[in-house]
Design a protein around this motif. Sequence first.
Motif, PDB file in Angstrom:
ATOM      1  N   ARG A 158       5.251  -4.351  -4.377  1.00  0.00           N
ATOM      2  CA  ARG A 158       6.588  -4.603  -5.525  1.00  0.00           C
ATOM      3  C   ARG A 158       6.044  -6.486  -5.774  1.00  0.00           C
ATOM      4  O   ARG A 158       5.886  -7.302  -7.038  1.00  0.00           O
ATOM      5  N   LEU A 159       6.081  -6.820  -4.278  1.00  0.00           N
ATOM      6  CA  LEU A 159       5.306  -8.548  -4.365  1.00  0.00           C
ATOM      7  C   LEU A 159       4.889  -8.963  -4.681  1.00  0.00           C
ATOM      8  O   LEU A 159       4.351  -9.530  -5.187  1.00  0.00           O
ATOM      9  N   VAL A 160       3.754  -8.184  -4.210  1.00  0.00           N
ATOM     10  CA  VAL A 160       1.774  -8.352  -4.613  1.00  0.00           C
ATOM     11  C   VAL A 160       1.415  -7.696  -5.143  1.00  0.00           C
ATOM     12  O   VAL A 160       0.721  -8.599  -5.858  1.00  0.00           O
ATOM     13  N   GLY A 161       1.533  -6.992  -5.485  1.00  0.00           N
ATOM     14  CA  GLY A 161       0.939  -5.774  -6.167  1.00  0.00           C
ATOM     15  C   GLY A 161       0.127  -5.645  -5.500  1.00  0.00           C
ATOM     16  O   GLY A 161      -0.227  -4.809  -5.194  1.00  0.00           O
ATOM     17  N   ASP A 162      -0.998  -4.602  -7.054  1.00  0.00           N
ATOM     18  CA  ASP A 162      -1.867  -2.577  -5.440  1.00  0.00           C
ATOM     19  C   ASP A 162      -2.232  -3.652  -4.932  1.00  0.00           C
ATOM     20  O   ASP A 162      -2.519  -2.774  -4.053  1.00  0.00           O
ATOM     21  N   SER A 163      -3.319  -5.420  -4.915  1.00  0.00           N
ATOM     22  CA  SER A 163      -4.279  -5.802  -3.763  1.00  0.00           C
ATOM     23  C   SER A 163      -3.851  -5.220  -2.629  1.00  0.00           C
ATOM     24  O   SER A 163      -4.697  -5.135  -1.988  1.00  0.00           O
ATOM     25  N   ILE A 164      -2.282  -4.788  -2.286  1.00  0.00           N
ATOM     26  CA  ILE A 164      -1.825  -5.097  -0.598  1.00  0.00           C
ATOM     27  C   ILE A 164      -2.651  -3.943  -0.391  1.00  0.00           C
ATOM     28  O   ILE A 164      -2.588  -3.263   0.849  1.00  0.00           O
ATOM     29  N   LYS A 165      -2.840  -2.891  -1.408  1.00  0.00           N
ATOM     30  CA  LYS A 165      -3.143  -1.227  -0.668  1.00  0.00           C
ATOM     31  C   LYS A 165      -4.221  -1.874   0.244  1.00  0.00           C
ATOM     32  O   LYS A 165      -4.947  -0.389   0.621  1.00  0.00           O
ATOM     33  N   LYS A 166      -5.327  -2.450  -0.247  1.00  0.00           N
ATOM     34  CA  LYS A 166      -7.181  -2.368   0.651  1.00  0.00           C
ATOM     35  C   LYS A 166      -7.114  -2.872   1.814  1.00  0.00           C
ATOM     36  O   LYS A 166      -7.203  -3.221   2.263  1.00  0.00           O
ATOM     37  N   LEU A 167      -5.199  -4.104   2.773  1.00  0.00           N
ATOM     38  CA  LEU A 167      -5.728  -4.298   3.317  1.00  0.00           C
ATOM     39  C   LEU A 167      -5.471  -2.945   4.897  1.00  0.00           C
ATOM     40  O   LEU A 167      -4.351  -2.792   4.307  1.00  0.00           O
ATOM     41  N   ASP A 173      -5.623 -11.324   4.173  1.00  0.00           N
ATOM     42  CA  ASP A 173      -6.310 -11.672   2.699  1.00  0.00           C
ATOM     43  C   ASP A 173      -4.823 -12.695   2.291  1.00  0.00           C
ATOM     44  O   ASP A 173      -3.669 -12.481   2.969  1.00  0.00           O
ATOM     45  N   THR A 174      -5.790 -13.265   1.667  1.00  0.00           N
ATOM     46  CA  THR A 174      -4.812 -14.833   0.690  1.00  0.00           C
ATOM     47  C   THR A 174      -4.199 -13.664  -0.602  1.00  0.00           C
ATOM     48  O   THR A 174      -4.764 -13.244  -1.589  1.00  0.00           O
ATOM     49  N   PHE A 175      -3.124 -14.439  -0.895  1.00  0.00           N
ATOM     50  CA  PHE A 175      -2.010 -13.667  -1.860  1.00  0.00           C
ATOM     51  C   PHE A 175      -1.254 -14.866  -2.839  1.00  0.00           C
ATOM     52  O   PHE A 175      -1.000 -15.299  -2.114  1.00  0.00           O
ATOM     53  N   ASP A 176      -1.153 -14.931  -3.729  1.00  0.00           N
ATOM     54  CA  ASP A 176      -0.996 -16.059  -4.690  1.00  0.00           C
ATOM     55  C   ASP A 176       0.597 -15.350  -5.447  1.00  0.00           C
ATOM     56  O   ASP A 176      -0.241 -13.629  -5.384  1.00  0.00           O
ATOM     57  N   PHE A 177       1.527 -15.624  -5.186  1.00  0.00           N
ATOM     58  CA  PHE A 177       2.648 -15.046  -5.848  1.00  0.00           C
ATOM     59  C   PHE A 177       4.093 -15.833  -5.539  1.00  0.00           C
ATOM     60  O   PHE A 177       3.812 -16.283  -4.416  1.00  0.00           O
TER      61      PHE A 177
END
Lengths: 365, 128
Positions: A158-167, A173-177
Amino acid sequence: MGTKNTVLFNEHVKLNALMAPFAGWNMPIHYGSIIEEAKHTRSACTVFDICHMGEFYVTDDPAKPSLDAAITNPVAKMKNLTCRYGFLLNANGTVIDDLIAYRMADDRWMIVVNASNIDRDAGAISSKLSKEAAFENVSERTAKLDVQGPQSLAVMKRLVGDSIKKLKYFTFDTFDFLGGKYIISRTGYTGELGFEVYTDAAKAPELWNWFLKQPGVKPAGLGARDILRLEAGLPLYGDELTGETTPLDAGMEKFLDFEKDFTGREALLKQKKSGVARTLTGLLAEGRRQPRHLNKIVKDGREAGFVTSGVFSPHLNKAIAFAYVDRGMAIDGTELTVVLEKGETKAVVTTPPFIKNTSIKYREE
Amino acid sequence: MGVPAGYFFTREHEWVKIDGNRAKVGISDYAQHKLGDITFVDLPTAGKQVKQFEVLTGIESVKAASDIYAPVSGKVTAVNSALESAPEAVNKDPYNSGWMVELEITNTAETANLMDSAAYDAYVAGLE
């Protein structure tokens, strides 16, 4: 030196936390019940203020980093965007600190260390770096929140989006939000599926409150964290890992890369040959009575070791502990007696983790 | 949680509620709050004799092991065996289902050495 407050101090006060000094910091111990917070972490999702911990950045030669000789982690062999657990050691092989190294780029690492050791670690690491390498202690301006529990992935999505699933486990990784930059690793200290989030200290209150607004997310303090890490069989600097013990004593050889040179290597190779006198093991107590730090362990009327830390496990409804015991007794099933402050309790040598089949095994389909 | 009426208290935060020659003993809400989650109550055996302010039994919380002192002299006639598997009752309901021990008492005059509810309330307020 006075006790320091983390950037989230006011949030803890608002939540009526019981605050107490830990490692020079005024930290939340619990927000009502240590046991309820430990249970919530294993059933839903918990957020911890871990801003007290230290973070360093090291920029170094990508092929032959001088950092490699400072710590036991195989820093030169690590892939980018992966994390590795390891140690900073004295020349005699005893532990200065345990730490996690993050390889940010070919020539850049983040090192995460324990709060009580920040200054000492900074000195020990930076003194071993080459002139070309750069060392920066960013602990003061870096906030760290741990988000742990079986529901943590859904919350992070909910915070980061689906891209968190790749961890994957022990990657980051580095994320922007929320208008900021965040380093997020799939790591933790609870034995559950979870994430550790690093960001600028100024962003921490907003992030903390975002988490607390999510359904199913509750705050937990260091009391619950201690239960969870013991149930998961994870050692703590100051209890299991000290300036008197080596990683071999602690049975943690897999975090030593003997193929490279590092401070303490010679002493540890020697110890490997001679063998350890006492070794770290888990103890499952017969009942609820808690072995505590430095309680003696007795076998057949003879002293056989000592407890390093113990808690009541609300998931086993029994007390559990870590202890150093004579090598010959560190065999699963061995019955020992722990001499408590008052009376004693029987305990059985049990290889941790005490809690198995948790959400940490989660794999994205 | 306010201090309920009809109880007497020690300075060590045990309470006693007397009904005829029987006295139920527990710890106060202030004490359970200070101790944190109670994980173990060492229930004494029936028949044990204890004098006022002597160690009656012990309890353990996530934080520490502590002694429980007898608020009055007496003989143990019953224990709250529900606490064996659910000591958290001491946290949740310290003055009722969290009782620990029942004593048979002979000298009700010993309550003169204890605080009544109003006095204990003021005592605790002074500790904060």
